[in-house]
Design an enzyme around this catalytic site. Structure first.
Site, PDB file in Angstrom:
ATOM      1  N   HIS A 429       0.815  -1.221   0.000  1.00 32.03           N
ATOM      2  CA  HIS A 429       0.000   0.000   0.000  1.00 32.03           C
ATOM      3  C   HIS A 429       0.845   1.265   0.000  1.00 32.03           C
ATOM      4  O   HIS A 429       0.319   2.373  -0.151  1.00 32.03           O
ATOM      5  CB  HIS A 429      -0.937  -0.002   1.211  1.00 32.03           C
ATOM      6  CG  HIS A 429      -2.263   0.664   0.948  1.00 32.03           C
ATOM      7  ND1 HIS A 429      -2.372   1.887   0.322  1.00 32.03           N
ATOM      8  CD2 HIS A 429      -3.533   0.278   1.243  1.00 32.03           C
ATOM      9  CE1 HIS A 429      -3.662   2.230   0.240  1.00 32.03           C
ATOM     10  NE2 HIS A 429      -4.377   1.276   0.788  1.00 32.03           N
ATOM     11  N   ASP A 433      -2.694   1.986  -4.395  1.00 33.37           N
ATOM     12  CA  ASP A 433      -3.885   1.981  -3.551  1.00 33.37           C
ATOM     13  C   ASP A 433      -4.859   0.911  -4.029  1.00 33.37           C
ATOM     14  O   ASP A 433      -4.657   0.281  -5.076  1.00 33.37           O
ATOM     15  CB  ASP A 433      -4.552   3.364  -3.582  1.00 33.37           C
ATOM     16  CG  ASP A 433      -3.636   4.445  -3.041  1.00 33.37           C
ATOM     17  OD1 ASP A 433      -3.711   5.595  -3.537  1.00 33.37           O
ATOM     18  OD2 ASP A 433      -2.848   4.123  -2.136  1.00 33.37           O
TER      19      ASP A 433
END
Lengths: 459, 348
Positions: A429, A433
């Site tokens: 992450h 995203d």
């Protein structure tokens, strides 16, 4: 007399461990015949003899770790003794690409060597290839004997203490055993000691522990309690352990799951697998299809094919696909270099070749490095869905789990039985995203469900 | 007494050296040296100059152009090619109260007067109690394709004598201030002007006739934190160039310009090494038993506890300075060699 030295199997490798001598003192050996097996952070491999002759002296015992360049043995040569490189040989003949096939063909039946990973891949040696999570492996963290000086052996120069290091350590009460050296060969530099002082390291070892190791007690003594058996961690096991922990501590790992309808893939494979094997000489598993679907998605979503370097995201314009391969002793990730330039036939061949040589411990260090993305396939063992650990420094790792018949809703809301598979990805992450990760997976799914792989197989 | 008049029209000929500064007032290293000589000759009548071709010809490098016209041939003396005699005259006249500045056309020729320099000049004060305010000056150093008769760095031989200070400025301002200090020093000073620097480097230089730079004091030319380069002469400029590229690679280099080779400013050198813990001694004199050897030994002895890596020396080998440009470039420490040495040290 020819001197055999510890080879350097990679630019950053500074030492190696002798796993097994394949010849004893007094035995004859041919040129290029395997002489010993070594283990490094990157790969385990056989090393051939540079000359023909007789093994006169063995200087380093099995299990010992020595720096690159150390003399290991002496061979009295007969005839011409040309210097040969000590890198490993390529695989002998192609064998069934057992592991990769086992990895993909959950439905392919017990007659195929699907149990390959569990069977002894080669002769008795307990050797298993290393898990090459790139960056972390260069720290020289190999298991080796603790020095008499009381410092753990963290590299060939980790015990060199310069005057200023000793002075500062004494002045500030720093326990040098708790300091990791960032100098060449693991040497503790002045800056390392200053950093340790700044972060509050003192002479009390217990207080210096990192969060991951709450106590600094030495390794548990190897005395089995009642009903217990002690198994020492192999070199490979320790390397895997280090890399897995480091990976989870490095990436901000998230996970996304999609499901793909691969009915047509199953039917296609059933139809063509024999002709494919006859024509190309290698078995057709599902893995090439997944690799191809994935490569396209990586090119559509390049951020998933990237690595984080400091504050920069390095996008690769090529795909080196790592394929996780499991053995009885552990894990290795051979890399298909330039997978973006191959069709399914090329991928199938590459997988077959790499898997064969992985089992025979004949992979070269560059064949287990440089992956830009990784695929793991635990499906054959029966999993429904898995949460893999990212192979650093990749941004994602795709897991292809078991292909199973499931009742699903099809057009017009009818229920039919189809071959379905859960495809998931652990992803970092820090770099991408959820939207990108999900779109990427959706693209993989779309490719699997809509592409005409027959065309890609040249049939 | 009439002297041969030199043709007018030649640039700066007959003019005071200060007239040779550039329009923005900067002086080259050579002009700074000439200014120092002129000012000290004006300041003190006892100062006089002797050497080969320094009068009528104005000096092989034109350092002393215009001097004989202004100061006359009693104070600007053209000598025969006889270095031992030049030193002997300097010694004798100094005993009688004069303050001679003896020029050697090339520092290489100083060895022709070796005995007079080392046995006589360097020991006379000890033997007789009388200090001899002699300055021996000459162009030293290579990099100008001068080959082995015109490129020597003789500082180790004469620093070793024990009674002579040896000074090697790298910048015009230091060249002026140190020569003035040398001339005002009551004891023998060897002043080595590096010929490579003569016309290549210029800067603002003080016009104050009492501007002095102390002998025996080094200067930090560039501050840094990773590696100290201790050097002098033309090598200072190479080191500065290397430091810029090294900075781009993330290595911060501190450069200490010794300025005086003997006696060395140990304090400045040692405090730099204490700061960085890594030392590279860069000298154009030969490697074996050259100036670098002495500096390295002092660092190892007195800064041992501060060292994070062995002290390295970078110097040419003990060989004649080559004539072929390619060979001379290979012989002298270049910017690449300095960078490589610093990188080696910084990753030790």
């Amino acid at each position: 007399m020819t001197s055999v030295q510890m080879p350097q199997l990679g630019e950053t490798i500074v030492e190696g461990t002798i796993l097994k001598w394949l010849k004893q003192e007094g035995e004859a050996i041919a040129r290029d015949e395997p002489l010993f097996e070594i283990s490094t952070d990157k790969v385990d491999t056989e090393v051939p003899s540079p000359v023909a002759g007789t093994v006169a002296k063995i200087l380093v015992a099995e299990g010992e770790t020595v720096p690159v360049g150390t003399e290991l043995a002496q061979i009295t040569d007969e005839g011409a003794s040309e210097e040969a490189s000590s890198s490993s040989d390529d695989a002998a003949g192609p064998e069934a690409p057992a592991s990769s096939e086992a990895a993909a063909a959950q439905g392919s039946g017990p007659d195929t060597p699907a149990a390959e990973p569990a069977s002894p891949a080669a002769a008795a040696a307990e050797v298993a290839p290393a898990a090459p999570a790139a960056g972390a492996s260069d720290s020289g963290d190999a298991a080796s004997t603790t020095s008499g000086g009381g410092l753990p052996d963290r590299g060939p120069r980790s015990k060199i203490l310069s005057p200023v290091v000793r002075k500062l350590a004494e002045e500030h009460g720093v326990d040098l055993g708790a300091v990791t050296g960032t100098g060449t060969g693991g040497r503790i530099t002045r800056k390392d000691v200053e950093a340790a002082v700044a972060s509050g390291v003192t002479a009390t070892p217990a207080a210096t522990a990192s969060p991951a190791a709450p106590t600094r007690e030495p390794a548990p003594s190897a005395v089995a309690g009642a009903g217990e058996e002690i198994v020492a961690m192999s070199h490979i096991r320790k390397a895997i352990a280090t890399h897995m922990v480091a990976s989870n501590q490095t990436s901000a790992r998230a996970w996304t799951l999609v499901e793909a309808n691969v009915e047509h893939l199953v039917r296609l494979r059933e139809r063509v697998k024999d002709a494919f094997a006859d024509h190309h000489g290698v078995k057709l598993t599902y893995l090439p299809f997944f690799v191809r679907a994935c490569v396209d998605a990586l090119q559509a979503y390049p951020m998933v094919n990237a690595k984080l370097q400091g504050d920069d995201i390095v996008l690769h314009r090529y795909v080196n696909m790592g394929i996780a391969v499991s053995y009885d002793q552990g894990l290795i990730v051979p890399v298909i270099k330039g997978a973006d330039g191959m069709n399914s036939v090329g991928v199938a061949r590459a997988i077959a070749d790499l898997a064969t040589r992985a089992r025979a411990r004949e992979l070269r260090p560059d064949e287990v490095q440089g992956a830009t993305f990784t695929i793991t396939n635990p499906g054959p063992y029966g999993s429904l869905a898995s949460v893999p650990i990212i192979n650093q420094p990749n941004t994602g790792i795709l897991s292809i789990d078991g292909i199973q018949k499931r009742p699903v809703v099809v057009d017009d809301d009818a229920i039919a039985v189809r071959h379905m598979v859960y495809v998931s990805m652990s992803w970092d992450h820090r770099v991408v995203d959820g939207e990108i990760a999900t779109r990427f997976l959706a693209r993989v799914k779309q490719n699997l469900e809509t592409w005409d792989f027959a065309e890609d197989l040249g049939l | 007494m009439a002297t041969a008049k030199v043709e007018t029209g030649a640039a700066g000929h007959g003019a005071e050296p200060r007239g040779k500064r550039s329009d923005d007032g900067q002086a080259t290293y050579l002009v700074a040296i000439a200014e120092a000589l002129w000012e000290e000759m004006e300041r003190d009548e006892r100062v006089y100059m002797l050497g080969e071709d320094i009068g009528a010809y104005g000096g092989a490098f034109k350092v002393t152009e215009g001097f004989i016209e202004h100061f006359g041939d009693q104070r600007v003396i053209d000598t025969p090619i006889a270095e031992e005699t030049i030193v002997g005259m300097a010694v004798g006249s100094a005993m009688e109260g004069f303050r001679p500045v003896a020029e050697f056309q090339y520092a290489d020729f100083m060895s022709s007067g070796f005995d007079e320099i080392t046995t006589v000049l360097s020991r006379y004060h000890y033997r007789s109690g009388v200090p001899l305010p002699v300055v021996l000056r000459g162009p030293s150093g290579g990099g100008v394709r001068g080959s082995s008769f015109h490129s020597i760095n003789p500082e180790p031989w004469f620093a070793h004598a024990g009674g002579i200070k040896v000074v090697c400025p790298a910048f015009p301002s230091d060249a002026k201030g140190l020569l003035k200090s040398a001339i005002r020093d009551d004891n023998p000073v060897m002043y080595l002007e590096h010929k490579w620097i003569y016309r290549r480097i210029k800067e603002q230089v003080s016009e104050d006739p009492d501007f002095l730079v102390p002998i025996g004091k080094a200067a930090v030319r560039r501050e840094g934190s990773d590696v100290s380069i201790i050097t002098y002469g033309a090598m200072v400029h190479k080191a500065l160039e290397a430091a810029t590229s090294l900075e781009a690679k993330g290595i911060s280099v501190e450069i200490v310009d010794l300025r005086t080779v003997y006696p060395m400013d140990e304090e400045t050198v040692l405090s730099s090494v204490a700061k960085t813990s890594r030392a590279l001694v860069l000298s154009e004199s030969y490697r074996v038993l050259g100036i670098g050897a002495e500096v390295a030994a002092v660092i190892a002895e007195k800064a041992f506890e501060h060292l994070d890596a062995p002290v390295e020396r970078l110097s040419p080998p003990n060989l004649p300075v080559p004539f072929s440009p390619t060979l001379e470039d290979a012989f002298l420490p270049g910017v690449d060699d300095i960078e490589a040495a610093v990188e080696r040290l910084s990753t030790w």
